[in-house]
Design a protein around this motif. Structure first.
Motif, PDB file in Angstrom:
ATOM      1  N   PRO A   1       0.809  -1.222   0.000  1.00 24.21           N
ATOM      2  CA  PRO A   1       0.000   0.000   0.000  1.00 24.21           C
ATOM      3  C   PRO A   1       0.848   1.281   0.000  1.00 24.21           C
ATOM      4  O   PRO A   1       0.356   2.348  -0.329  1.00 24.21           O
ATOM      5  N   GLN A   2       2.129   1.171   0.339  1.00 32.39           N
ATOM      6  CA  GLN A   2       2.989   2.361   0.364  1.00 32.39           C
ATOM      7  C   GLN A   2       3.541   2.677  -1.032  1.00 32.39           C
ATOM      8  O   GLN A   2       3.363   3.768  -1.547  1.00 32.39           O
ATOM      9  N   CYS A   3       4.243   1.673  -1.621  1.00 34.41           N
ATOM     10  CA  CYS A   3       4.951   1.975  -2.864  1.00 34.41           C
ATOM     11  C   CYS A   3       4.384   1.221  -4.058  1.00 34.41           C
ATOM     12  O   CYS A   3       4.888   1.349  -5.172  1.00 34.41           O
ATOM     13  N   LYS A   4       3.309   0.448  -3.844  1.00 35.29           N
ATOM     14  CA  LYS A   4       2.614  -0.294  -4.911  1.00 35.29           C
ATOM     15  C   LYS A   4       3.434  -1.437  -5.518  1.00 35.29           C
ATOM     16  O   LYS A   4       3.015  -2.047  -6.501  1.00 35.29           O
ATOM     17  N   SER A   5       4.574  -1.723  -4.932  1.00 32.91           N
ATOM     18  CA  SER A   5       5.352  -2.845  -5.442  1.00 32.91           C
ATOM     19  C   SER A   5       4.597  -4.145  -5.225  1.00 32.91           C
ATOM     20  O   SER A   5       3.897  -4.325  -4.229  1.00 32.91           O
ATOM     21  N   ARG A   6       4.720  -5.061  -6.191  1.00 30.27           N
ATOM     22  CA  ARG A   6       4.097  -6.373  -6.003  1.00 30.27           C
ATOM     23  C   ARG A   6       5.110  -7.375  -5.441  1.00 30.27           C
ATOM     24  O   ARG A   6       4.801  -8.554  -5.278  1.00 30.27           O
ATOM     25  N   ASN A   7       6.265  -6.880  -5.160  1.00 30.31           N
ATOM     26  CA  ASN A   7       7.330  -7.707  -4.611  1.00 30.31           C
ATOM     27  C   ASN A   7       7.183  -7.762  -3.086  1.00 30.31           C
ATOM     28  O   ASN A   7       7.941  -7.140  -2.354  1.00 30.31           O
ATOM     29  N   THR A   8       6.153  -8.479  -2.646  1.00 31.39           N
ATOM     30  CA  THR A   8       5.863  -8.514  -1.213  1.00 31.39           C
ATOM     31  C   THR A   8       5.824  -9.948  -0.726  1.00 31.39           C
ATOM     32  O   THR A   8       5.642 -10.876  -1.516  1.00 31.39           O
ATOM     33  N   GLN A   9       5.983 -10.110   0.554  1.00 27.83           N
ATOM     34  CA  GLN A   9       6.033 -11.454   1.120  1.00 27.83           C
ATOM     35  C   GLN A   9       5.126 -11.579   2.324  1.00 27.83           C
ATOM     36  O   GLN A   9       5.053 -10.665   3.162  1.00 27.83           O
ATOM     37  N   LEU A  10       4.481 -12.718   2.418  1.00 30.52           N
ATOM     38  CA  LEU A  10       3.674 -13.015   3.591  1.00 30.52           C
ATOM     39  C   LEU A  10       4.596 -13.288   4.777  1.00 30.52           C
ATOM     40  O   LEU A  10       5.512 -14.101   4.687  1.00 30.52           O
ATOM     41  N   VAL A  11       4.376 -12.574   5.859  1.00 31.14           N
ATOM     42  CA  VAL A  11       5.154 -12.811   7.078  1.00 31.14           C
ATOM     43  C   VAL A  11       4.378 -13.724   8.008  1.00 31.14           C
ATOM     44  O   VAL A  11       4.921 -14.674   8.577  1.00 31.14           O
ATOM     45  N   SER A  12       3.089 -13.448   8.156  1.00 32.15           N
ATOM     46  CA  SER A  12       2.276 -14.261   9.048  1.00 32.15           C
ATOM     47  C   SER A  12       0.826 -14.223   8.585  1.00 32.15           C
ATOM     48  O   SER A  12       0.347 -13.169   8.159  1.00 32.15           O
TER      49      SER A  12
END
Ligand code: ZN
Length: 167
Positions: free
Chosen positions: A129-140
């Motif tokens: 939601p901050q930088c719109k990158s789709r390079n994200t990971q589930l932490v929990s």
């Protein structure tokens, strides 16, 4: 509809003060959970609310807030009923709700993403939601509440909550 004391519009307006206790930027209109308002005579207003996540403790808080706010406006009897006719899904969140969530730093549910198994199983791709990158990971799978999952953005390194899909 109007009984001479309160109108539906007025009650609808007053109820915009009822927020989701877990996501205080969303009111019950944004959530899409307010199903109906019935004015019965001069004394009684019945408000039907669709339960969200089953067993979500937020529902009690919401029902209490509905009663408290309407009674403070002078409605003597307020009944809150659960409308089970159409199970609530995250698709009912309004477009405005999606914007508010994002502005609040919570990734809104991905439309068309996996169903309720998302609560328990594999991660979906959620844009930051901050930088719109789709390079994200589930932490929990469980973020600050059971209805949210915790993600981290691999680009800006910010952790964020994802409002999980449910239908
Ligand atoms: Zn980011």
């Amino acid at each position: 509809m109007h009984n001479g004391k309160w109108s539906l519009d007025q009650i609808h307006d007053w109820l915009s003060a009822v927020k989701d206790p877990e996501i205080p930027v969303l009111n019950i209109h944004d959530m899409g959970i307010l199903r109906s308002i019935d004015i019965l005579g001069d004394e009684l207003v019945v408000v039907a609310i669709a339960p969200t996540y089953s067993g979500c403790p937020a529902m009690n808080t919401i029902a209490n807030d509905v009663r408290r706010i309407l009674q403070s406006k002078g409605i003597p009897r307020v009944e809150v009923v659960e409308s089970l006719q159409h199970p609530w899904t995250t698709d009912w969140l309004s477009a405005e709700a999606h914007e508010k969530l994002e502005a609040f730093g919570i990734a809104p549910p991905q439309i068309g993403s996996p169903d309720k198994t998302a609560l328990f199983s594999k991660a979906v791709t959620v844009p930051c939601p901050q930088c719109k990158s789709r390079n994200t990971q589930l932490v929990s799978q469980f973020g600050s509440t059971a209805c949210k999952a915790l993600y981290r953005c691999s680009d800006c390194q910010e952790p964020f909550d994802y409002f999980k899909c449910l239908r």
